[in-house]
Design an enzyme around this catalytic site. Structure first.
Site, PDB file in Angstrom:
ATOM      1  N   ASP A  10      29.759  44.310   3.441  1.00 30.24           N
ATOM      2  CA  ASP A  10      29.823  45.587   3.904  1.00 30.24           C
ATOM      3  C   ASP A  10      30.346  46.625   4.593  1.00 30.24           C
ATOM      4  O   ASP A  10      30.480  47.673   4.687  1.00 30.24           O
ATOM      5  CB  ASP A  10      28.161  46.474   3.308  1.00 30.24           C
ATOM      6  CG  ASP A  10      27.404  45.294   2.700  1.00 30.24           C
ATOM      7  OD1 ASP A  10      28.717  45.082   1.708  1.00 30.24           O
ATOM      8  OD2 ASP A  10      26.590  45.332   1.308  1.00 30.24           O
ATOM      9  N   ASP A  55      28.866  47.253   6.996  1.00 28.55           N
ATOM     10  CA  ASP A  55      27.779  48.599   7.475  1.00 28.55           C
ATOM     11  C   ASP A  55      26.892  47.828   8.683  1.00 28.55           C
ATOM     12  O   ASP A  55      25.934  48.514   8.788  1.00 28.55           O
ATOM     13  CB  ASP A  55      27.187  48.461   6.096  1.00 28.55           C
ATOM     14  CG  ASP A  55      26.923  47.867   5.762  1.00 28.55           C
ATOM     15  OD1 ASP A  55      26.523  46.903   6.297  1.00 28.55           O
ATOM     16  OD2 ASP A  55      25.284  47.697   4.893  1.00 28.55           O
ATOM     17  N   THR A  77      28.696  39.650   6.442  1.00 24.39           N
ATOM     18  CA  THR A  77      28.035  40.866   5.326  1.00 24.39           C
ATOM     19  C   THR A  77      30.333  41.714   4.990  1.00 24.39           C
ATOM     20  O   THR A  77      30.664  42.395   6.159  1.00 24.39           O
ATOM     21  CB  THR A  77      27.951  41.926   5.451  1.00 24.39           C
ATOM     22  OG1 THR A  77      27.851  42.451   4.279  1.00 24.39           O
ATOM     23  CG2 THR A  77      27.882  42.979   6.899  1.00 24.39           C
ATOM     24  N   ARG A 125      18.081  35.273   0.012  1.00 25.66           N
ATOM     25  CA  ARG A 125      17.294  36.615   0.121  1.00 25.66           C
ATOM     26  C   ARG A 125      15.744  36.165   0.456  1.00 25.66           C
ATOM     27  O   ARG A 125      15.653  35.036  -0.827  1.00 25.66           O
ATOM     28  CB  ARG A 125      17.714  37.634  -0.530  1.00 25.66           C
ATOM     29  CG  ARG A 125      18.823  37.782  -0.992  1.00 25.66           C
ATOM     30  CD  ARG A 125      19.188  39.291  -1.574  1.00 25.66           C
ATOM     31  NE  ARG A 125      20.531  39.639  -1.827  1.00 25.66           N
ATOM     32  CZ  ARG A 125      21.360  39.651  -0.648  1.00 25.66           C
ATOM     33  NH1 ARG A 125      21.364  40.013   0.292  1.00 25.66           N
ATOM     34  NH2 ARG A 125      22.649  40.030  -0.983  1.00 25.66           N
ATOM     35  N   GLY A 132      46.474  54.232  -3.196  1.00 23.07           N
ATOM     36  CA  GLY A 132      46.401  54.634  -4.064  1.00 23.07           C
ATOM     37  C   GLY A 132      45.926  55.099  -5.659  1.00 23.07           C
ATOM     38  O   GLY A 132      46.455  55.661  -5.504  1.00 23.07           O
ATOM     39  N   ALA A 133      44.636  55.312  -5.255  1.00 20.68           N
ATOM     40  CA  ALA A 133      43.644  55.791  -6.377  1.00 20.68           C
ATOM     41  C   ALA A 133      44.051  57.333  -5.808  1.00 20.68           C
ATOM     42  O   ALA A 133      44.370  57.658  -4.530  1.00 20.68           O
ATOM     43  CB  ALA A 133      42.373  54.805  -6.159  1.00 20.68           C
ATOM     44  N   GLY A 159      29.311  47.274  -1.742  1.00 24.20           N
ATOM     45  CA  GLY A 159      29.051  47.717  -0.534  1.00 24.20           C
ATOM     46  C   GLY A 159      27.392  48.303  -0.280  1.00 24.20           C
ATOM     47  O   GLY A 159      27.204  48.877   0.286  1.00 24.20           O
ATOM     48  N   ARG A 160      27.138  47.826  -0.861  1.00 22.79           N
ATOM     49  CA  ARG A 160      25.736  48.539  -0.970  1.00 22.79           C
ATOM     50  C   ARG A 160      26.041  49.771  -1.082  1.00 22.79           C
ATOM     51  O   ARG A 160      26.186  50.865  -1.811  1.00 22.79           O
ATOM     52  CB  ARG A 160      24.760  47.395   0.318  1.00 22.79           C
ATOM     53  CG  ARG A 160      23.419  47.589  -0.359  1.00 22.79           C
ATOM     54  CD  ARG A 160      22.195  46.870   0.587  1.00 22.79           C
ATOM     55  NE  ARG A 160      22.953  45.505   0.176  1.00 22.79           N
ATOM     56  CZ  ARG A 160      22.527  44.398   0.068  1.00 22.79           C
ATOM     57  NH1 ARG A 160      21.599  44.941  -1.019  1.00 22.79           N
ATOM     58  NH2 ARG A 160      22.252  43.744  -0.029  1.00 22.79           N
ATOM     59  N   GLY A 163      23.634  37.970   1.844  1.00 22.89           N
ATOM     60  CA  GLY A 163      24.700  37.914   0.617  1.00 22.89           C
ATOM     61  C   GLY A 163      25.780  37.277   1.300  1.00 22.89           C
ATOM     62  O   GLY A 163      25.731  37.364   2.614  1.00 22.89           O
ATOM     63  N   ASP A 184      22.357  42.844   7.705  1.00 19.15           N
ATOM     64  CA  ASP A 184      21.014  44.227   8.575  1.00 19.15           C
ATOM     65  C   ASP A 184      19.720  43.189   8.543  1.00 19.15           C
ATOM     66  O   ASP A 184      19.094  43.556   8.560  1.00 19.15           O
ATOM     67  CB  ASP A 184      21.498  45.455   8.512  1.00 19.15           C
ATOM     68  CG  ASP A 184      21.249  45.848   7.334  1.00 19.15           C
ATOM     69  OD1 ASP A 184      21.676  45.398   5.701  1.00 19.15           O
ATOM     70  OD2 ASP A 184      21.401  46.964   7.136  1.00 19.15           O
TER      71      ASP A 184
HETATM   72  O1  F6P Z   1      24.989  43.375   0.985  1.00 17.16           O
HETATM   73  C1  F6P Z   1      26.474  42.138   0.932  1.00 17.16           C
HETATM   74  C2  F6P Z   1      26.482  42.592  -0.910  1.00 17.16           C
HETATM   75  O2  F6P Z   1      27.285  41.986  -1.518  1.00 17.16           O
HETATM   76  C3  F6P Z   1      26.209  43.986  -1.186  1.00 17.16           C
HETATM   77  O3  F6P Z   1      27.603  44.726  -1.270  1.00 17.16           O
HETATM   78  C4  F6P Z   1      25.646  43.933  -2.507  1.00 17.16           C
HETATM   79  O4  F6P Z   1      25.398  45.479  -2.577  1.00 17.16           O
HETATM   80  C5  F6P Z   1      25.109  42.659  -2.389  1.00 17.16           C
HETATM   81  O5  F6P Z   1      24.977  41.872  -1.792  1.00 17.16           O
HETATM   82  C6  F6P Z   1      24.483  42.441  -4.080  1.00 17.16           C
HETATM   83  O6  F6P Z   1      23.540  41.463  -3.386  1.00 17.16           O
HETATM   84  P1  F6P Z   1      23.699  40.785  -4.884  1.00 17.16           P
HETATM   85  O7  F6P Z   1      24.618  39.062  -5.151  1.00 17.16           O
HETATM   86  O8  F6P Z   1      21.862  39.418  -4.328  1.00 17.16           O
HETATM   87  O9  F6P Z   1      23.198  40.809  -6.233  1.00 17.16           O
END
Ligand code: F6P
Length: 320
Positions: free
Chosen positions: A128, A130, A126, A72, A186-187, A171-172, A11, A103
């Protein structure tokens, strides 16, 4: 080392272009020739390389996306795909590879190193955040700010209509974006995969707010939360409490846009550091930033070790 190749994979994230720029320019300054690979591992397998000079990376630092494109690549998950990629690198006399991605991209890079001995360095990019071994990943800061701006806007209409909104962020399987954005916006509640979600308690809290005269509420939900996606959560909330809500899924808007200063600087630092790492003979490592210092870690550590949320932020999100 005479020639390196740069690719972006997985991504896209805002700041990838700033990273390409810093990597290419620093490599050229150190006397290397530079190739860009088009479309990540797909382009590596198909041998789609372009020569890169300093002017090729002019005027890109402020742009989201990636000028090298990304993908991908299911083919790269197979040994045959990686063998074809290694072959392309050898045919183009590439001595070192810089992989800018997340990752999944690092796992593929590690396999390429193990099976074919290609010297390579990963740069964490990324939205995310993560990835273990770096305080922040390139693109995260921009994504959080994009989401925050969107939620502030939703709050206006939520207040005008006295509504409950359930807003899903990306955020996967990690809650970094949701947690920071939820605190910043402020959720009333933040639902993240790292902590158990008690929807009954959340419904009670919202009912309590209504009883005290607060007519609108925002729930921020990470896409990987155990309670389901935002639409499923909206249904469950309605079944449990009768509360109706509107759902907003922020989606890919979080991946685009001009990178923040923080992301541009991080991307520049880590792109620069990736070239130094390769030239110093580092192989199969990621360059990251911890406590403002550039660090190197074995690539497998970056996904085998788990990056944890800041417990103070979790406390803030539950109590404010
Ligand atoms: O890893 C980045 C991300 O945007 C994630 O937050 C999300 O789950 C995923 O990629 C979406 O991937 P794609 O664009 O392949 O649907």
């Amino acid at each position: 080392m005479d020639r390196i190749a740069i690719l972006t994979s997985g991504g896209d994230s805002p700041g990838m272009n700033a990273c390409i720029r810093a990597t290419a320019r620093h490599a050229l300054d150190r006397g290397l020739s530079v190739l860009g690979v088009i479309k990540g591992y797909e382009g590596l397998i198909d041998g789609v390389f372009i020569p890169m000079e300093s002017t090729d990376v002019s005027n890109i630092i402020q742009r989201g996306g990636t000028i090298l494109h990304t993908a991908r690549s299911p083919r790269f998950r197979e040994p045959d795909g990686r063998a074809a990629a290694a072959d392309s690198l050898r045919r183009n006399s590439v001595d070192g590879l810089v992989v800018i991605g997340g990752d999944g991209s690092f796992r593929g890079a590690h396999e390429l190193y193990i099976e074919h001995g290609i010297p390579l360095v990963g740069v964490p990019a990324t939205i995310d955040n993560d990835i273990w071994g770096t305080d922040l990943t390139i693109g995260y800061d921009t994504a959080v700010n994009t989401a925050l701006e969107a939620i502030d806007k939703v709050r206006d209409t939520a207040a005008a209509h006295d509504r409950l909104f359930i807003i899903e962020v990306m955020g996967r399987s990690a809650g970094f974006i949701a947690l920071e954005v939820g605190i910043g916006a402020g959720a009333e509640a933040v639902l993240i995969p790292e902590t158990p979600t008690d929807l009954n308690a959340i419904c009670d809290r919202i009912q309590g707010r209504i009883a005290r005269g607060r007519t609108s509420s925002i729930l921020v939900v990470a896409e990987g939360d155990e309670a389901g996606d935002a639409f499923r959560i909206a249904e469950k909330v309605k079944d449990m409490s009768g509360l109706k809500s509107r759902v907003t899924v922020l989606g890919h808007v979080q991946r685009g846009g001009s990178p923040t200063t923080r992301d541009r600087v991080l991307a520049s630092k880590l792109g620069w550091a990736s070239v130094d790492a390769l030239m110093e003979g580092a192989q199969d490592v990621m360059v990251g930033e911890v406590d403002n210092r550039v660090v190197r870690h074995p690539l497998p550590d970056t996904w085998m070790k788990r990056k944890l949320l800041d417990p103070l932020l979790v406390t803030l999100s539950e109590n404010l």
